[in-house]
Design an enzyme around this catalytic site. Structure first.
Site, PDB file in Angstrom:
ATOM      1  N   ASP A  18       0.827  -1.219   0.000  1.00  0.00           N
ATOM      2  CA  ASP A  18       0.000   0.000   0.000  1.00  0.00           C
ATOM      3  C   ASP A  18       0.858   1.264   0.000  1.00  0.00           C
ATOM      4  O   ASP A  18       1.960   1.282   0.553  1.00  0.00           O
ATOM      5  CB  ASP A  18      -0.915  -0.016   1.235  1.00  0.00           C
ATOM      6  N   HIS A  35       2.925   3.565  -8.897  1.00  0.00           N
ATOM      7  CA  HIS A  35       2.702   2.143  -9.220  1.00  0.00           C
ATOM      8  C   HIS A  35       3.917   1.566  -9.941  1.00  0.00           C
ATOM      9  O   HIS A  35       4.299   0.425  -9.709  1.00  0.00           O
ATOM     10  CB  HIS A  35       1.447   1.985 -10.079  1.00  0.00           C
ATOM     11  N   LEU A 129      10.705 -20.251  -5.180  1.00  0.00           N
ATOM     12  CA  LEU A 129       9.740 -19.410  -4.459  1.00  0.00           C
ATOM     13  C   LEU A 129       8.455 -19.354  -5.283  1.00  0.00           C
ATOM     14  O   LEU A 129       8.513 -19.203  -6.502  1.00  0.00           O
ATOM     15  CB  LEU A 129      10.309 -17.986  -4.291  1.00  0.00           C
TER      16      LEU A 129
HETATM   17  C1  IPE Z   1      -5.408  -2.584  -0.496  1.00  0.00           C
HETATM   18  O1  IPE Z   1      -5.061  -1.257  -0.613  1.00  0.00           O
HETATM   19  C2  IPE Z   1      -5.353  -3.264  -1.832  1.00  0.00           C
HETATM   20  C3  IPE Z   1      -4.021  -3.391  -2.406  1.00  0.00           C
HETATM   21  C4  IPE Z   1      -2.895  -3.094  -1.834  1.00  0.00           C
HETATM   22  C5  IPE Z   1      -4.007  -3.947  -3.732  1.00  0.00           C
HETATM   23  P1  IPE Z   1      -6.151  -0.115  -0.835  1.00  0.00           P
HETATM   24  O2  IPE Z   1      -5.435   1.166  -0.879  1.00  0.00           O
HETATM   25  O3  IPE Z   1      -7.009  -0.453  -1.990  1.00  0.00           O
HETATM   26  O4  IPE Z   1      -7.042  -0.251   0.486  1.00  0.00           O
HETATM   27  P2  IPE Z   1      -7.714   0.848   1.386  1.00  0.00           P
HETATM   28  O5  IPE Z   1      -8.583   1.680   0.479  1.00  0.00           O
HETATM   29  O6  IPE Z   1      -6.615   1.643   2.010  1.00  0.00           O
HETATM   30  O7  IPE Z   1      -8.483   0.067   2.408  1.00  0.00           O
HETATM   31  C1  IPE Z   2      -1.329   0.332  -3.551  1.00  0.00           C
HETATM   32  O1  IPE Z   2      -1.124   1.704  -3.538  1.00  0.00           O
HETATM   33  C2  IPE Z   2      -1.515  -0.223  -4.942  1.00  0.00           C
HETATM   34  C3  IPE Z   2      -2.916  -0.567  -5.269  1.00  0.00           C
HETATM   35  C4  IPE Z   2      -3.921  -0.574  -4.455  1.00  0.00           C
HETATM   36  C5  IPE Z   2      -3.178  -0.956  -6.633  1.00  0.00           C
HETATM   37  P1  IPE Z   2      -2.346   2.708  -3.598  1.00  0.00           P
HETATM   38  O2  IPE Z   2      -2.699   2.947  -5.011  1.00  0.00           O
HETATM   39  O3  IPE Z   2      -3.455   2.229  -2.735  1.00  0.00           O
HETATM   40  O4  IPE Z   2      -1.696   4.029  -2.984  1.00  0.00           O
HETATM   41  P2  IPE Z   2      -2.321   4.947  -1.867  1.00  0.00           P
HETATM   42  O5  IPE Z   2      -2.713   4.071  -0.728  1.00  0.00           O
HETATM   43  O6  IPE Z   2      -3.497   5.623  -2.495  1.00  0.00           O
HETATM   44  O7  IPE Z   2      -1.236   5.895  -1.503  1.00  0.00           O
HETATM   45 MG    MG Z   3      -3.963   2.462  -0.779  1.00  0.00          MG
END
Ligand code: IPE
Ligand code: IPE
Ligand code: MG
Length: 238
Positions: A18, A35, A129
């Protein structure tokens, strides 16, 4: 330390990757740049897990809820996944890495799903892995699908209702055949599961990192494993 005294690493580590968007925003960059940088962190993490002797990592790459993000971000993420699979299959063969995926994969764009299936097939016999990608994944969808599969077995007369136990559910999940994760890592300082592996994480040790996913590196993997070894896992007993 002698070999025998080195504690075994967790067999299975699950990671909620995240903070890509916030990492980019902090730098005045578009979210997609986060990303892209996140994909590099995946590569570092895979390397560190191979070196540490971890057997499986399950990476939360895209949740079912993530489909509700702006179309442009979803499109960029799918393109990144596509490119990642295209570029990394050769590397996975060199590293003896086996790719798997869990989630509602039929929702992925046709081209990406095909590429994913190809990469899974190509790497199927690798043994160093297992990298398990959670894509279009939701823990509640997984439990719903398992419930449907079990109900169908009962309706077909293949399974008695009284014979249903925890193992029946485990073996009908997308993760069947994999051990439960002993360790869950989440980056970016959020204390929530966000619909990840709801059944499998029942007794998993959780480690939250304050840094954003694109800043995660090999030393963080080692730190997490060290932390894991210092935990007193009681499983409800004393
Ligand atoms: C969880 O992160 C999903 C992934 C890392 C793919 P999100 O950013 O989507 O989740 P929330 O919105 O913080 O709960
Ligand atoms: C995690 O990073 C990747 C995905 C959920 C695809 P985020 O895109 O959720 O990044 P934040 O949490 O908004 O910073
Ligand atoms: Mg996120």
């Amino acid at each position: 330390m002698t070999q025998e005294l080195t504690p075994k690493p967790p067999r299975h580590i699950a990671i909620i990757m995240d903070g890509n968007g916030r990492w980019a925003q902090q730098r005045g960059l578009p979210r997609v740049a986060g990303h892209r940088a996140g994909a590099e962190a995946v590569r570092r993490t895979v390397d560190a897990c191979i070196k540490s002797g971890v057997e499986v990592i399950t990476l939360y790459a895209f949740s079912s809820e993530n489909w509700s993000r702006p179309e442009s971000e979803v499109k960029a993420l799918m393109q990144l996944l596509d490119r990642f699979l295209k570029e990394k299959t050769k590397e996975m063969m060199q590293q003896n890495v086996k790719l798997q995926a869990i989630g509602r994969l039929d929702k992925l764009p046709e081209k990406t799903r095909k590429r994913l299936e190809d990469a899974i097939q190509t790497t199927a016999n690798n043994t160093a892995l297992t990298v398990n990608l959670a894509l279009s994944y939701s823990g509640r969808d997984e439990l719903t699908d398992a419930t449907k599969a079990i109900a169908q077995q009962v309706a077909a007369g293949e399974l008695e209702v009284d014979a249903i136990d925890a193992d029946t559910i485990t073996s009908n999940l997308y993760t069947h055949g994999l051990p439960d994760p002993e360790l869950l890592i989440r980056t970016s300082g959020e204390f929530r599961l966000s619909n990840f592996l709801l059944w499998q994480l029942s007794y998993t040790e959780i480690i939250i990192f304050n840094k954003f996913w694109p800043d995660f590196d090999e030393s963080d993997v080692l730190h997490a494993i060290e932390q894991f070894h210092s935990r007193d896992r009681r499983f409800g007993t004393i």
